[in-house]
Design a protein around this motif. Structure first.
Motif, PDB file in Angstrom:
ATOM      1  N   LEU A 188       8.605  -0.279  -1.935  1.00 42.02           N
ATOM      2  CA  LEU A 188       7.622   0.643  -1.952  1.00 42.02           C
ATOM      3  C   LEU A 188       6.841   0.642  -3.589  1.00 42.02           C
ATOM      4  O   LEU A 188       5.646   0.859  -3.538  1.00 42.02           O
ATOM      5  CB  LEU A 188       7.672   1.779  -1.312  1.00 42.02           C
ATOM      6  N   ASN A 189       7.817   0.752  -4.285  1.00 41.30           N
ATOM      7  CA  ASN A 189       7.336   1.065  -5.527  1.00 41.30           C
ATOM      8  C   ASN A 189       6.636   0.040  -6.273  1.00 41.30           C
ATOM      9  O   ASN A 189       5.669   0.034  -7.019  1.00 41.30           O
ATOM     10  CB  ASN A 189       8.781   1.455  -6.678  1.00 41.30           C
ATOM     11  N   LEU A 190       6.851  -1.332  -5.979  1.00 48.51           N
ATOM     12  CA  LEU A 190       6.396  -2.489  -6.330  1.00 48.51           C
ATOM     13  C   LEU A 190       4.893  -2.493  -5.586  1.00 48.51           C
ATOM     14  O   LEU A 190       4.009  -2.626  -6.148  1.00 48.51           O
ATOM     15  CB  LEU A 190       6.923  -3.656  -5.621  1.00 48.51           C
ATOM     16  N   ALA A 191       4.968  -2.114  -4.175  1.00 47.59           N
ATOM     17  CA  ALA A 191       3.721  -2.158  -3.566  1.00 47.59           C
ATOM     18  C   ALA A 191       2.419  -1.162  -4.207  1.00 47.59           C
ATOM     19  O   ALA A 191       1.411  -1.400  -4.210  1.00 47.59           O
ATOM     20  CB  ALA A 191       3.830  -1.776  -2.129  1.00 47.59           C
ATOM     21  N   GLU A 192       2.930  -0.054  -4.757  1.00 48.43           N
ATOM     22  CA  GLU A 192       2.242   0.872  -5.417  1.00 48.43           C
ATOM     23  C   GLU A 192       1.600   0.139  -6.367  1.00 48.43           C
ATOM     24  O   GLU A 192       0.517   1.049  -7.176  1.00 48.43           O
ATOM     25  CB  GLU A 192       2.840   2.235  -5.836  1.00 48.43           C
ATOM     26  N   GLN A 193       1.810  -0.812  -7.170  1.00 49.71           N
ATOM     27  CA  GLN A 193       1.323  -1.210  -8.153  1.00 49.71           C
ATOM     28  C   GLN A 193       0.228  -1.961  -8.167  1.00 49.71           C
ATOM     29  O   GLN A 193      -0.461  -2.397  -9.203  1.00 49.71           O
ATOM     30  CB  GLN A 193       2.245  -1.965  -9.053  1.00 49.71           C
ATOM     31  N   PHE A 194      -0.386  -2.314  -6.668  1.00 46.38           N
ATOM     32  CA  PHE A 194      -1.401  -3.217  -6.715  1.00 46.38           C
ATOM     33  C   PHE A 194      -2.599  -1.944  -6.233  1.00 46.38           C
ATOM     34  O   PHE A 194      -2.383  -0.898  -5.914  1.00 46.38           O
ATOM     35  CB  PHE A 194      -1.266  -3.796  -5.371  1.00 46.38           C
ATOM     36  N   PRO A 195      -3.888  -2.652  -6.554  1.00 50.62           N
ATOM     37  CA  PRO A 195      -5.065  -1.798  -6.315  1.00 50.62           C
ATOM     38  C   PRO A 195      -5.315  -1.113  -5.006  1.00 50.62           C
ATOM     39  O   PRO A 195      -4.886  -1.940  -4.054  1.00 50.62           O
ATOM     40  CB  PRO A 195      -6.182  -2.471  -6.960  1.00 50.62           C
ATOM     41  N   VAL A 196      -5.728  -0.052  -4.827  1.00 52.76           N
ATOM     42  CA  VAL A 196      -6.151   0.373  -3.401  1.00 52.76           C
ATOM     43  C   VAL A 196      -7.538   0.523  -2.998  1.00 52.76           C
ATOM     44  O   VAL A 196      -8.001   0.971  -2.101  1.00 52.76           O
ATOM     45  CB  VAL A 196      -5.372   1.729  -3.096  1.00 52.76           C
ATOM     46  N   LYS A 197      -8.390   0.246  -4.065  1.00 50.53           N
ATOM     47  CA  LYS A 197      -9.768   0.353  -3.876  1.00 50.53           C
ATOM     48  C   LYS A 197     -10.531  -1.001  -3.335  1.00 50.53           C
ATOM     49  O   LYS A 197      -9.621  -2.081  -3.040  1.00 50.53           O
ATOM     50  CB  LYS A 197     -10.579   0.675  -5.232  1.00 50.53           C
ATOM     51  N   GLY A 198     -11.608  -0.614  -2.577  1.00 47.51           N
ATOM     52  CA  GLY A 198     -12.438  -1.742  -2.136  1.00 47.51           C
ATOM     53  C   GLY A 198     -12.606  -1.593  -0.624  1.00 47.51           C
ATOM     54  O   GLY A 198     -12.005  -0.555   0.257  1.00 47.51           O
ATOM     55  N   SER A 199     -13.646  -2.311   0.186  1.00 50.10           N
ATOM     56  CA  SER A 199     -13.879  -2.348   1.587  1.00 50.10           C
ATOM     57  C   SER A 199     -12.765  -2.668   2.262  1.00 50.10           C
ATOM     58  O   SER A 199     -12.089  -3.465   1.836  1.00 50.10           O
ATOM     59  CB  SER A 199     -15.212  -3.133   1.760  1.00 50.10           C
ATOM     60  N   GLU A 200     -12.789  -2.246   3.558  1.00 48.04           N
ATOM     61  CA  GLU A 200     -11.647  -2.656   4.362  1.00 48.04           C
ATOM     62  C   GLU A 200     -11.520  -3.927   4.605  1.00 48.04           C
ATOM     63  O   GLU A 200     -10.554  -4.637   4.967  1.00 48.04           O
ATOM     64  CB  GLU A 200     -11.959  -2.038   5.816  1.00 48.04           C
ATOM     65  N   ALA A 201     -12.793  -4.655   4.621  1.00 40.63           N
ATOM     66  CA  ALA A 201     -12.994  -6.127   4.941  1.00 40.63           C
ATOM     67  C   ALA A 201     -12.677  -7.155   3.820  1.00 40.63           C
ATOM     68  O   ALA A 201     -12.137  -8.119   3.775  1.00 40.63           O
ATOM     69  CB  ALA A 201     -14.332  -6.677   5.220  1.00 40.63           C
ATOM     70  N   GLU A 202     -12.540  -6.726   2.415  1.00 37.66           N
ATOM     71  CA  GLU A 202     -11.987  -7.413   1.445  1.00 37.66           C
ATOM     72  C   GLU A 202     -10.768  -6.902   0.579  1.00 37.66           C
ATOM     73  O   GLU A 202     -10.324  -7.699  -0.286  1.00 37.66           O
ATOM     74  CB  GLU A 202     -13.313  -7.506   0.269  1.00 37.66           C
ATOM     75  N   ARG A 203     -10.497  -5.760   0.812  1.00 37.19           N
ATOM     76  CA  ARG A 203      -9.468  -5.025  -0.312  1.00 37.19           C
ATOM     77  C   ARG A 203      -8.031  -5.800   0.055  1.00 37.19           C
ATOM     78  O   ARG A 203      -7.917  -6.282   1.040  1.00 37.19           O
ATOM     79  CB  ARG A 203      -9.408  -3.587  -0.232  1.00 37.19           C
ATOM     80  N   ILE A 204      -7.046  -5.744  -0.809  1.00 31.90           N
ATOM     81  CA  ILE A 204      -5.811  -6.060  -0.796  1.00 31.90           C
ATOM     82  C   ILE A 204      -4.993  -4.930  -0.537  1.00 31.90           C
ATOM     83  O   ILE A 204      -5.301  -3.924  -0.986  1.00 31.90           O
ATOM     84  CB  ILE A 204      -5.422  -7.037  -1.908  1.00 31.90           C
ATOM     85  N   TYR A 205      -3.640  -5.187   0.006  1.00 33.54           N
ATOM     86  CA  TYR A 205      -2.676  -4.133   0.101  1.00 33.54           C
ATOM     87  C   TYR A 205      -1.325  -4.453  -0.361  1.00 33.54           C
ATOM     88  O   TYR A 205      -1.007  -5.819  -0.527  1.00 33.54           O
ATOM     89  CB  TYR A 205      -2.438  -4.013   1.715  1.00 33.54           C
ATOM     90  N   GLY A 206      -0.657  -3.598  -1.084  1.00 36.85           N
ATOM     91  CA  GLY A 206       0.718  -3.931  -1.608  1.00 36.85           C
ATOM     92  C   GLY A 206       1.850  -4.272  -0.552  1.00 36.85           C
ATOM     93  O   GLY A 206       2.596  -5.235  -0.723  1.00 36.85           O
ATOM     94  N   LEU A 207       1.654  -3.918   0.624  1.00 37.04           N
ATOM     95  CA  LEU A 207       2.583  -4.260   1.845  1.00 37.04           C
ATOM     96  C   LEU A 207       1.929  -4.278   3.116  1.00 37.04           C
ATOM     97  O   LEU A 207       0.926  -3.468   3.226  1.00 37.04           O
ATOM     98  CB  LEU A 207       3.558  -3.140   1.939  1.00 37.04           C
ATOM     99  N   SER A 208       1.926  -5.348   3.854  1.00 39.91           N
ATOM    100  CA  SER A 208       1.327  -5.544   5.140  1.00 39.91           C
ATOM    101  C   SER A 208       2.195  -5.143   6.314  1.00 39.91           C
ATOM    102  O   SER A 208       3.315  -5.064   6.424  1.00 39.91           O
ATOM    103  CB  SER A 208       1.030  -7.210   5.527  1.00 39.91           C
ATOM    104  N   THR A 209       1.585  -4.522   7.349  1.00 35.42           N
ATOM    105  CA  THR A 209       2.192  -4.141   8.614  1.00 35.42           C
ATOM    106  C   THR A 209       2.639  -5.614   9.093  1.00 35.42           C
ATOM    107  O   THR A 209       2.120  -6.510   9.101  1.00 35.42           O
ATOM    108  CB  THR A 209       1.074  -3.492   9.489  1.00 35.42           C
ATOM    109  N   THR A 210       3.758  -5.487   9.777  1.00 35.48           N
ATOM    110  CA  THR A 210       4.494  -6.654  10.286  1.00 35.48           C
ATOM    111  C   THR A 210       3.856  -7.177  11.608  1.00 35.48           C
ATOM    112  O   THR A 210       3.041  -6.483  12.082  1.00 35.48           O
ATOM    113  CB  THR A 210       5.833  -6.147  10.812  1.00 35.48           C
ATOM    114  N   SER A 211       3.840  -8.499  11.860  1.00 37.98           N
ATOM    115  CA  SER A 211       3.037  -9.176  12.884  1.00 37.98           C
ATOM    116  C   SER A 211       3.833  -8.638  14.469  1.00 37.98           C
ATOM    117  O   SER A 211       3.186  -8.882  15.437  1.00 37.98           O
ATOM    118  CB  SER A 211       3.481 -10.631  12.923  1.00 37.98           C
ATOM    119  N   SER A 212       4.898  -8.059  14.134  1.00 38.93           N
ATOM    120  CA  SER A 212       5.788  -7.704  15.530  1.00 38.93           C
ATOM    121  C   SER A 212       5.178  -5.889  15.912  1.00 38.93           C
ATOM    122  O   SER A 212       5.541  -5.615  16.955  1.00 38.93           O
ATOM    123  CB  SER A 212       7.317  -7.570  15.396  1.00 38.93           C
TER     124      SER A 212
END
Length: 459
Positions: A188-212
């Motif tokens: 989670l500390n690593l994930a926090e180092q990625f930007p959280v700005k941007g539109s829902e359609a284009e922004r990136i996330y530090g950690l993704s929800t699992t496919s399951s």
């Protein structure tokens, strides 16, 4: 009786006792030794899918033993039984169908040993000089532990999880790459180092929800992530006897608060985003997934606009037990049925399935399961999968069995409702946990009463 007669009698008694003891010792030594049957004929094997059995094992084996045919005894129907009844149904099915080779999971393996359904393998392994040294020690250690020191089955493959990461995103945002043995907090500390700005359609996330993930709203996603994080820490929200909720504790509080904060900050992708798989589409830096995810990566790379540069390290671990794999399972456990008339052929099949030829086959096409033989660590598109073999111990954590069927969904509903109040600012984390604990205990007692009434009715 004179002294000479008494002496002869005593000597005879000693000889009889000595012979009896020797006979008993020889029987004990031969336990699991000589096997009945021939290396030909029809072998009845339990498995959950006939075509898959022949693809993974049957066809290869018949190439070496052309005088052997298989009858696959399908186990899929067992899945309809609740956990409390499945072992009983499993035993009845075995006694009715009389397979030569039992197909087991980690729960039914222990049950089969306790109920004398398996033939011990230690002697035949020693006689045939079967290579146990080439198998992951934690696999044989677990099988022996469940068998009180003896081996009653072998497992050709295992499944586990890993932390997959997008190399390009880490380089773009100058974030240190993940490493083996990270705790969930460090992830989670690593994930926090990625930007959280941007539109829902284009922004990136530090950690993704699992496919399951089955979550359709934020409060459900928080429940599932909190539960996963707790499992990594060796926590269960139900007591060992299955009678009490234990979520109102300092350990659970810390996890719950961290997960709520992380989701609210936009660090983890929202529920439902897995349908578009943000990681595969280059919009998530990391994702915790099972070894089955390798198939999804391989399938996706043919349709992506640009190649996905990815790596994988060990799944998140408990900081105090960094060598333990919280999420690892033995998927195909094979044992010889104790009452089989074809024990010799059954053992030959198990020996083959756990040997190097099947291991080579698994390494050529890694998917949901991996070979237990680390000499055959596979690669996917040039990426080595050694991370799946790094952790050296299997977790002792087990979810309490004495929990009524369907209670998980009841608790998730309670948890989600109270979490929604937290997200709306209507109550604190502490107040939510107290209510979840109290309402959960109330519903758990009612679930036990319903289960007892149903059991009585079904007699």
């Amino acid at each position: 009786m004179n002294s000479k007669t008494r002496t002869r009698t005593i000597i005879l008694l000693i000889l009889v006792l000595t012979m009896s003891l020797l006979s008993a010792c020889m029987k004990e030594e031969n336990k699991g030794g000589e096997l009945e049957g021939k290396l030909e004929g029809t072998l009845k094997v339990m498995y959950f899918q006939e075509n898959l059995f022949f693809q993974k094992y049957g066809n290869y084996f018949m190439n070496q033993f052309p005088n052997v045919e298989f009858e696959v005894v399908n186990t899929q129907w067992l899945m309809k039984y609740p956990a409390a009844d499945s072992n009983k149904a499993f035993k009845e099915y075995i006694e009715e169908r009389k397979p030569d080779v039992l197909y087991l999971d980690m729960s039914s393996y222990s049950y089969a040993i306790e109920n004398d359904l398996l033939h011990p393998l230690d002697s035949v392994i020693q006689q045939d000089k079967f290579d146990l040294e080439g198998i992951l020690p934690m696999v044989t250690d677990w099988l022996k532990k469940e068998g009180s020191g003896g081996l009653y089955a072998l497992a050709p493959e295992f499944s586990t999880s890993g932390l997959y990461y997008n190399i390009d995103l880490f380089e773009k945002y100058n974030v240190e790459l993940p490493r083996n043995g990270m705790s969930f907090q460090e992830v989670l500390n690593l994930a926090e180092q990625f930007p959280v700005k941007g539109s829902e359609a284009e922004r990136i996330y530090g950690l993704s929800t699992t496919s399951s993930s089955t979550a359709t709203k934020l409060s459900e996603a928080i429940f599932q992530m909190t539960n996963y994080y707790g499992t990594v820490q060796g926590l269960s929200y139900v007591s060992a006897d299955g009678k009490n909720i234990t979520i109102d504790s300092p350990q659970w509080r810390n996890i719950y608060e961290k997960v709520v904060d992380t989701y609210q900050s936009g660090i983890i992708s929202p529920p439902g985003s897995w349908e578009n798989d943000l990681f595969l589409n280059g919009r998530a830096a990391m994702i915790v997934e099972g070894s089955y995810y390798l198939n999804m990566i391989s399938q996706a790379e043919g349709r992506l606009k640009s190649p996905l540069r990815w790596g994988v390290v060990t799944q998140p671990v408990h900081s105090q037990d960094p060598d333990v794999a919280p999420n690892m399972g033995l998927t195909d456990i094979f044992g010889v049925y104790a009452n089989s008339p074809n024990k010799k052929l059954a053992w030959e099949f198990i020996k083959f399935a756990s040997g190097t030829e099947v291991a080579k086959s698994l390494s050529r096409a890694p998917g949901g399961s991996l070979s237990v033989r680390p000499d055959f660590i596979p690669e996917v598109n040039g990426t080595a999968l050694s991370a799946f073999y790094e952790l050296t111990k299997m977790s002792d954590f087990s979810y309490p069995l004495n929990v009524p069927e369907g209670f998980d969904s009841i608790l998730q509903t309670i948890f989600s409702r109270e979490t929604e109040a937290v997200l709306a600012g209507e109550q604190t984390i502490d107040e939510a946990l107290q209510k979840i604990n109290a309402k959960g205990n109330e519903q758990l007692k009612e679930a036990h009463i319903r289960a007892a009434l149903k059991k009585e009715k079904d007699k």
